[in-house]
Design a protein around this motif. Structure first.
Motif, PDB file in Angstrom:
ATOM      1  N   MET A 123      49.139  39.653  29.171  1.00 48.09           N
ATOM      2  CA  MET A 123      48.923  41.087  29.280  1.00 48.09           C
ATOM      3  C   MET A 123      49.321  41.556  30.674  1.00 48.09           C
ATOM      4  O   MET A 123      48.868  41.018  31.675  1.00 48.09           O
ATOM      5  N   LYS A 124      50.159  42.542  30.757  1.00 50.69           N
ATOM      6  CA  LYS A 124      50.560  43.127  32.031  1.00 50.69           C
ATOM      7  C   LYS A 124      49.423  43.994  32.550  1.00 50.69           C
ATOM      8  O   LYS A 124      48.727  44.652  31.781  1.00 50.69           O
ATOM      9  N   SER A 125      49.203  43.991  33.855  1.00 47.47           N
ATOM     10  CA  SER A 125      48.170  44.844  34.428  1.00 47.47           C
ATOM     11  C   SER A 125      48.644  45.386  35.769  1.00 47.47           C
ATOM     12  O   SER A 125      49.545  44.848  36.395  1.00 47.47           O
ATOM     13  N   ASP A 126      48.002  46.492  36.177  1.00 41.51           N
ATOM     14  CA  ASP A 126      48.256  47.068  37.491  1.00 41.51           C
ATOM     15  C   ASP A 126      47.270  46.530  38.517  1.00 41.51           C
ATOM     16  O   ASP A 126      47.576  46.434  39.692  1.00 41.51           O
ATOM     17  N   LEU A 127      46.069  46.195  38.044  1.00 43.98           N
ATOM     18  CA  LEU A 127      44.963  45.816  38.914  1.00 43.98           C
ATOM     19  C   LEU A 127      44.220  44.630  38.303  1.00 43.98           C
ATOM     20  O   LEU A 127      43.895  44.651  37.114  1.00 43.98           O
ATOM     21  N   LEU A 128      43.979  43.624  39.113  1.00 45.33           N
ATOM     22  CA  LEU A 128      43.164  42.481  38.703  1.00 45.33           C
ATOM     23  C   LEU A 128      41.916  42.467  39.565  1.00 45.33           C
ATOM     24  O   LEU A 128      42.008  42.442  40.794  1.00 45.33           O
ATOM     25  N   LEU A 129      40.758  42.514  38.929  1.00 38.89           N
ATOM     26  CA  LEU A 129      39.469  42.465  39.624  1.00 38.89           C
ATOM     27  C   LEU A 129      38.923  41.053  39.511  1.00 38.89           C
ATOM     28  O   LEU A 129      38.603  40.597  38.416  1.00 38.89           O
ATOM     29  N   ALA A 130      38.826  40.344  40.624  1.00 39.19           N
ATOM     30  CA  ALA A 130      38.324  38.971  40.647  1.00 39.19           C
ATOM     31  C   ALA A 130      36.994  38.969  41.399  1.00 39.19           C
ATOM     32  O   ALA A 130      36.947  38.846  42.621  1.00 39.19           O
ATOM     33  N   LEU A 131      35.914  39.126  40.636  1.00 36.78           N
ATOM     34  CA  LEU A 131      34.573  39.274  41.200  1.00 36.78           C
ATOM     35  C   LEU A 131      33.589  38.368  40.486  1.00 36.78           C
ATOM     36  O   LEU A 131      33.656  38.205  39.274  1.00 36.78           O
ATOM     37  N   ASN A 132      32.638  37.804  41.233  1.00 37.35           N
ATOM     38  CA  ASN A 132      31.564  37.010  40.628  1.00 37.35           C
ATOM     39  C   ASN A 132      30.638  37.865  39.780  1.00 37.35           C
ATOM     40  O   ASN A 132      30.058  37.391  38.815  1.00 37.35           O
ATOM     41  N   ASP A 133      30.476  39.110  40.150  1.00 38.90           N
ATOM     42  CA  ASP A 133      29.527  40.014  39.508  1.00 38.90           C
ATOM     43  C   ASP A 133      30.205  40.709  38.321  1.00 38.90           C
ATOM     44  O   ASP A 133      30.874  41.737  38.474  1.00 38.90           O
ATOM     45  N   ALA A 134      30.038  40.146  37.111  1.00 37.38           N
ATOM     46  CA  ALA A 134      30.701  40.680  35.912  1.00 37.38           C
ATOM     47  C   ALA A 134      30.294  42.128  35.602  1.00 37.38           C
ATOM     48  O   ALA A 134      31.165  42.925  35.244  1.00 37.38           O
ATOM     49  N   PRO A 135      29.015  42.523  35.734  1.00 35.18           N
ATOM     50  CA  PRO A 135      28.674  43.921  35.454  1.00 35.18           C
ATOM     51  C   PRO A 135      29.395  44.903  36.390  1.00 35.18           C
ATOM     52  O   PRO A 135      29.855  45.955  35.951  1.00 35.18           O
ATOM     53  N   THR A 136      29.519  44.548  37.665  1.00 36.88           N
ATOM     54  CA  THR A 136      30.253  45.412  38.596  1.00 36.88           C
ATOM     55  C   THR A 136      31.724  45.459  38.208  1.00 36.88           C
ATOM     56  O   THR A 136      32.347  46.526  38.203  1.00 36.88           O
ATOM     57  N   ALA A 137      32.299  44.322  37.857  1.00 33.98           N
ATOM     58  CA  ALA A 137      33.701  44.281  37.436  1.00 33.98           C
ATOM     59  C   ALA A 137      33.911  45.149  36.198  1.00 33.98           C
ATOM     60  O   ALA A 137      34.905  45.878  36.109  1.00 33.98           O
ATOM     61  N   ASP A 138      32.978  45.112  35.256  1.00 35.97           N
ATOM     62  CA  ASP A 138      33.098  45.926  34.045  1.00 35.97           C
ATOM     63  C   ASP A 138      33.032  47.420  34.362  1.00 35.97           C
ATOM     64  O   ASP A 138      33.805  48.211  33.819  1.00 35.97           O
ATOM     65  N   LEU A 156      47.140  35.973  37.506  1.00 36.62           N
ATOM     66  CA  LEU A 156      48.175  36.372  38.463  1.00 36.62           C
ATOM     67  C   LEU A 156      49.548  35.905  37.988  1.00 36.62           C
ATOM     68  O   LEU A 156      50.531  36.641  38.077  1.00 36.62           O
ATOM     69  N   ARG A 157      49.611  34.696  37.486  1.00 36.49           N
ATOM     70  CA  ARG A 157      50.884  34.139  37.008  1.00 36.49           C
ATOM     71  C   ARG A 157      51.393  34.872  35.770  1.00 36.49           C
ATOM     72  O   ARG A 157      52.594  35.070  35.620  1.00 36.49           O
ATOM     73  N   SER A 158      50.493  35.272  34.888  1.00 35.41           N
ATOM     74  CA  SER A 158      50.928  35.878  33.631  1.00 35.41           C
ATOM     75  C   SER A 158      51.123  37.384  33.697  1.00 35.41           C
ATOM     76  O   SER A 158      51.909  37.937  32.941  1.00 35.41           O
ATOM     77  N   SER A 159      50.414  38.065  34.612  1.00 36.62           N
ATOM     78  CA  SER A 159      50.486  39.530  34.599  1.00 36.62           C
ATOM     79  C   SER A 159      51.074  40.153  35.863  1.00 36.62           C
ATOM     80  O   SER A 159      51.441  41.317  35.832  1.00 36.62           O
ATOM     81  N   ALA A 160      51.144  39.420  36.955  1.00 36.83           N
ATOM     82  CA  ALA A 160      51.698  39.926  38.217  1.00 36.83           C
ATOM     83  C   ALA A 160      51.237  41.350  38.538  1.00 36.83           C
ATOM     84  O   ALA A 160      52.042  42.261  38.654  1.00 36.83           O
ATOM     85  N   PRO A 161      49.928  41.559  38.709  1.00 37.82           N
ATOM     86  CA  PRO A 161      49.436  42.913  39.001  1.00 37.82           C
ATOM     87  C   PRO A 161      49.933  43.390  40.375  1.00 37.82           C
ATOM     88  O   PRO A 161      50.282  42.580  41.233  1.00 37.82           O
ATOM     89  N   ARG A 162      49.948  44.698  40.543  1.00 38.41           N
ATOM     90  CA  ARG A 162      50.345  45.251  41.851  1.00 38.41           C
ATOM     91  C   ARG A 162      49.261  45.027  42.896  1.00 38.41           C
ATOM     92  O   ARG A 162      49.559  44.877  44.070  1.00 38.41           O
ATOM     93  N   LEU A 163      47.993  45.030  42.454  1.00 37.20           N
ATOM     94  CA  LEU A 163      46.880  44.888  43.392  1.00 37.20           C
ATOM     95  C   LEU A 163      45.836  43.940  42.829  1.00 37.20           C
ATOM     96  O   LEU A 163      45.481  44.024  41.648  1.00 37.20           O
ATOM     97  N   LEU A 164      45.342  43.056  43.671  1.00 36.46           N
ATOM     98  CA  LEU A 164      44.258  42.134  43.339  1.00 36.46           C
ATOM     99  C   LEU A 164      43.079  42.453  44.244  1.00 36.46           C
ATOM    100  O   LEU A 164      43.213  42.422  45.469  1.00 36.46           O
ATOM    101  N   LEU A 165      41.942  42.800  43.647  1.00 34.32           N
ATOM    102  CA  LEU A 165      40.690  42.935  44.390  1.00 34.32           C
ATOM    103  C   LEU A 165      40.024  41.577  44.297  1.00 34.32           C
ATOM    104  O   LEU A 165      39.588  41.163  43.221  1.00 34.32           O
ATOM    105  N   LEU A 166      39.990  40.858  45.393  1.00 30.40           N
ATOM    106  CA  LEU A 166      39.570  39.464  45.411  1.00 30.40           C
ATOM    107  C   LEU A 166      38.296  39.276  46.222  1.00 30.40           C
ATOM    108  O   LEU A 166      38.266  39.554  47.424  1.00 30.40           O
ATOM    109  N   GLN A 167      37.263  38.792  45.577  1.00 30.06           N
ATOM    110  CA  GLN A 167      36.015  38.474  46.267  1.00 30.06           C
ATOM    111  C   GLN A 167      36.176  37.143  46.978  1.00 30.06           C
ATOM    112  O   GLN A 167      36.558  36.142  46.372  1.00 30.06           O
ATOM    113  N   TRP A 168      35.883  37.118  48.258  1.00 26.20           N
ATOM    114  CA  TRP A 168      36.019  35.910  49.064  1.00 26.20           C
ATOM    115  C   TRP A 168      35.185  34.765  48.510  1.00 26.20           C
ATOM    116  O   TRP A 168      35.602  33.620  48.502  1.00 26.20           O
TER     117      TRP A 168
END
Length: 125
Positions: A1-16, A42-54
């Motif tokens: 699935m192509k996406s513009d934004l990937l949210l990578a967060l431990n907190d699933a409710p916040t991500a939703d 990242l490999r399959s969708s190449a989003p423009r922006l990744l919000l990445l939780q450290w």
């Protein structure tokens, strides 16, 4: 699935909540709660922006960034890092990272930061 934004967060409710917020604004969003799945998306969708939780589980932000720097062409995906206040002082803006901030997982604050960065990214900045 192509996406513009990937949210990578431990907190699933916040991500939703964030996914819903951005999808209502016409942005294609995917979410993940682990470093391993983040790399797969990242490999399959190449989003423009990744919000990445450290502190992301199973790979962490540092692990995801290390793989991105080895595998991804420069400029393919910009990264906005967020961390808890304890770790935020150690974050650095080094490509592909375009910004860093500390958060207590306040959805509105995160949405504001991502919206601002996403607008800049979409404009080519």
């Amino acid at each position: 699935m192509k996406s513009d934004l990937l949210l990578a967060l431990n907190d699933a409710p916040t991500a939703d909540r964030l996914r819903d917020y951005f999808e209502r604004r016409g942005i294609l969003v995917q979410t993940t709660t682990s470093g391993i799945e983040c790399l797969e998306k990242l490999r399959s969708s190449a989003p423009r922006l990744l919000l990445l939780q450290w502190e992301l589980l199973w790979g962490g932000g540092d692990g995801v960034l290390a793989v991105m720097r080895e595998e991804a062409p420069p400029g393919r995906t910009s990264v906005l890092l967020l961390a808890n206040h304890e770790n935020a002082a150690n974050l650095r803006v080094v490509p592909p990272v375009v910004g860093c901030f500390a958060t207590t997982f306040d959805s509105r604050r995160i949405a504001g930061r991502v919206s601002k960065r996403f607008a800049l990214t979409a404009a080519g900045c």
